[in-house]
Design a protein around this motif. Structure first.
Motif, PDB file in Angstrom:
ATOM      1  N   SER A 187       0.817  -1.215   0.000  1.00 45.23           N
ATOM      2  CA  SER A 187       0.000   0.000   0.000  1.00 45.23           C
ATOM      3  C   SER A 187       0.849   1.262   0.000  1.00 45.23           C
ATOM      4  O   SER A 187       0.368   2.352  -0.301  1.00 45.23           O
ATOM      5  CB  SER A 187      -0.926   0.001   1.220  1.00 45.23           C
ATOM      6  OG  SER A 187      -0.169   0.112   2.422  1.00 45.23           O
ATOM      7  N   LYS A 188       2.123   1.111   0.359  1.00 40.10           N
ATOM      8  CA  LYS A 188       3.016   2.270   0.413  1.00 40.10           C
ATOM      9  C   LYS A 188       3.803   2.468  -0.879  1.00 40.10           C
ATOM     10  O   LYS A 188       4.561   3.421  -1.008  1.00 40.10           O
ATOM     11  CB  LYS A 188       3.999   2.126   1.591  1.00 40.10           C
ATOM     12  CG  LYS A 188       3.316   2.164   2.950  1.00 40.10           C
ATOM     13  CD  LYS A 188       4.345   2.100   4.059  1.00 40.10           C
ATOM     14  CE  LYS A 188       3.687   2.193   5.433  1.00 40.10           C
ATOM     15  NZ  LYS A 188       4.683   2.138   6.523  1.00 40.10           N
ATOM     16  N   THR A 197       3.656   3.840  -3.629  1.00 36.84           N
ATOM     17  CA  THR A 197       3.002   4.857  -4.437  1.00 36.84           C
ATOM     18  C   THR A 197       4.017   5.564  -5.309  1.00 36.84           C
ATOM     19  O   THR A 197       5.232   5.394  -5.165  1.00 36.84           O
ATOM     20  CB  THR A 197       2.312   5.889  -3.533  1.00 36.84           C
ATOM     21  OG1 THR A 197       3.328   6.556  -2.760  1.00 36.84           O
ATOM     22  CG2 THR A 197       1.327   5.215  -2.576  1.00 36.84           C
ATOM     23  N   LYS A 198       3.502   6.394  -6.189  1.00 32.74           N
ATOM     24  CA  LYS A 198       4.384   7.167  -7.059  1.00 32.74           C
ATOM     25  C   LYS A 198       5.267   8.097  -6.239  1.00 32.74           C
ATOM     26  O   LYS A 198       6.459   8.272  -6.538  1.00 32.74           O
ATOM     27  CB  LYS A 198       3.535   7.969  -8.052  1.00 32.74           C
ATOM     28  CG  LYS A 198       4.362   8.767  -9.040  1.00 32.74           C
ATOM     29  CD  LYS A 198       3.476   9.524 -10.020  1.00 32.74           C
ATOM     30  CE  LYS A 198       4.334  10.341 -10.994  1.00 32.74           C
ATOM     31  NZ  LYS A 198       3.477  11.095 -11.948  1.00 32.74           N
ATOM     32  N   GLU A 257       6.261   7.634  -3.128  1.00 34.74           N
ATOM     33  CA  GLU A 257       7.264   6.821  -2.446  1.00 34.74           C
ATOM     34  C   GLU A 257       8.389   6.443  -3.407  1.00 34.74           C
ATOM     35  O   GLU A 257       9.565   6.430  -3.047  1.00 34.74           O
ATOM     36  CB  GLU A 257       6.599   5.562  -1.888  1.00 34.74           C
ATOM     37  CG  GLU A 257       7.487   4.724  -0.986  1.00 34.74           C
ATOM     38  CD  GLU A 257       7.547   5.241   0.443  1.00 34.74           C
ATOM     39  OE1 GLU A 257       8.362   4.715   1.206  1.00 34.74           O
ATOM     40  OE2 GLU A 257       6.794   6.162   0.776  1.00 34.74           O
TER      41      GLU A 257
END
Length: 284
Positions: A167-168, A170-171, A173
C-alpha cells in the motif's frame, strides 16, 4: 542459498579481527582450514576466494561468511582490501537453506546468508573500526564479544530490513526512493536542492515538502547527513587528511566542512578520527 542461524541472547565470542590490504595486484589468498566462522567485508576491489569446492567473487560492498572446517583458498589473483572478523558461538550456529525456509524475524535470533550485498558499507566499516579500536585500546573480552555481536546484528538488519507493505508503493514513495539513491551516488559532489529538483523535473518547494513529509527531515538536512556519513567512512578507513576529505565531499572551504561535521556528528573530524585510531592492519 545457505544461511547461518544463531541466537544472540548471548554474545558471540570474538577470536580475532582486522583489516587486510593486498600488497600487490597478483596477491592470492592463502590456503587453510578455518577453525571458526569468518566474516569478510570487501571495501575495495574484488576478492576471488573458494570455500571447499565453491568459488566466490566478492566485490566492494559485499560480504562473505564461511563456517569452521571450510577449506579456504584463493583461486585467482585479487587486488582488494577487506575487513575480517573471526568468531564462534556458545549457542551453536544452525546451517539452513534459506530458499526452503522463509525467514521470520525473532528478537533473539538472526539469520545471515552466506553471501550478500550491504545496504550501507560505510556503517559496517565504521563499526568494524570501532571494534578494532576497542581490541587494541582495552582488549576486554566481554566488550569485544558484544561489539562483534552488534556488527552481526547490523549486517542481519541490512540484509533483511525492507518495507514490504504494497500500500506504500506509491508514485510519491518511488520518487522519494529515487531521490535518496540520487543523493547517495552524488554526495561527493556539491549538490543543491535546486539541482535535484531540476534533475527530476519538479519544483524545489514541492520536492522539499514531499521529502520532509515522508522522511521527517528536510532535503537539505538529509543531503548534509549523507555527506557526513561518507565523511565518517573516509576518516575511519583512509589516511586522507581533513582537507582531502573535504574536497572529496565537494567542499571548497575546509572550515565549512569541519563546522558541518561538528554540528552533525558532535565531534570535530580530528576528534572523530582520533577516537577510533587503533586500526588493526594486516598485510599477510
Amino acid at each position: 542459498m545457505i544461511a547461518f542461524e544463531l541466537l544472540v541472547d548471548v554474545p558471540v565470542d570474538l577470536e580475532i579481527t582486522g583489516k587486510f590490504i593486498a600488497p600487490s595486484s597478483d596477491w592470492i589468498h592463502l590456503s587453510r582450514i578455518l577453525l571458526d566462522y569468518e566474516l569478510i567485508v570487501i571495501t575495495h576491489g574484488v576478492l576471488y576466494l573458494a570455500g571447499d569446492k565453491q568459488h566466490f567473487v566478492v566485490s566492494k560492498g559485499e560480504y562473505l561468511l564461511l563456517p569452521p572446517l571450510t577449506k579456504q583458498y584463493g583461486y585467482k589473483a585479487s587486488e582488494c582490501s577487506f575487513y575480517w572478523l573471526h568468531f564462534s558461538s556458545k549457542n551453536g550456529i544452525k546451517i539452513t537453506d534459506i530458499s526452503n525456509h522463509p525467514h521470520n524475524k525473532e528478537d533473539n535470533k538472526i539469520m545471515l546468508p552466506q553471501y550478500g550485498t550491504l545496504k550501507s558499507l560505510e556503517k559496517i566499516i565504521v563499526m568494524m573500526k570501532q571494534l578494532q579500536d576497542a581490541v587494541r585500546g582495552y582488549n576486554q573480552k566481554t566488550l569485544n564479544n558484544y561489539m562483534s555481536t552488534v556488527i552481526l546484528c547490523e549486517l542481519y538488519n541490512q540484509v533483511f530490513y525492507t518495507d514490504n507493505d504494497p500500500s506504500k508503493k506509491t508514485k510519491q514513495e518511488q520518487l522519494y526512493n529515487d531521490i535518496v539513491d540520487y543523493i547517495k551516488w552524488s554526495r561527493s559532489e556539491h549538490i543543491k536542492v535546486s539541482q535535484i529538483a531540476a534533475y527530476f523535473g519538479y519544483n524545489d518547494k514541492y520536492l522539499s515538502h514531499l521529502f520532509t513529509t515522508i522522511s521527517g527531515l528536510s532535503l537539505k538536512q538529509y543531503i548534509l547527513q549523507q555527506k557526513m556519513e561518507l565523511a565518517k567512512f573516509l576518516l575511519a578507513d583512509t589516511n586522507q587528511n581533513i582537507n582531502e576529505v573535504s574536497i572529496q565531499l565537494g567542499y571548497t572551504d575546509c572550515h565549512n566542512f569541519m563546522k558541518s561535521f561538528k554540528k552533525i556528528v558532535g565531534l570535530t573530524p580530528t576528534d572523530f578520527r582520533n577516537a577510533y585510531a587503533k586500526r588493526l592492519l594486516f598485510y599477510e
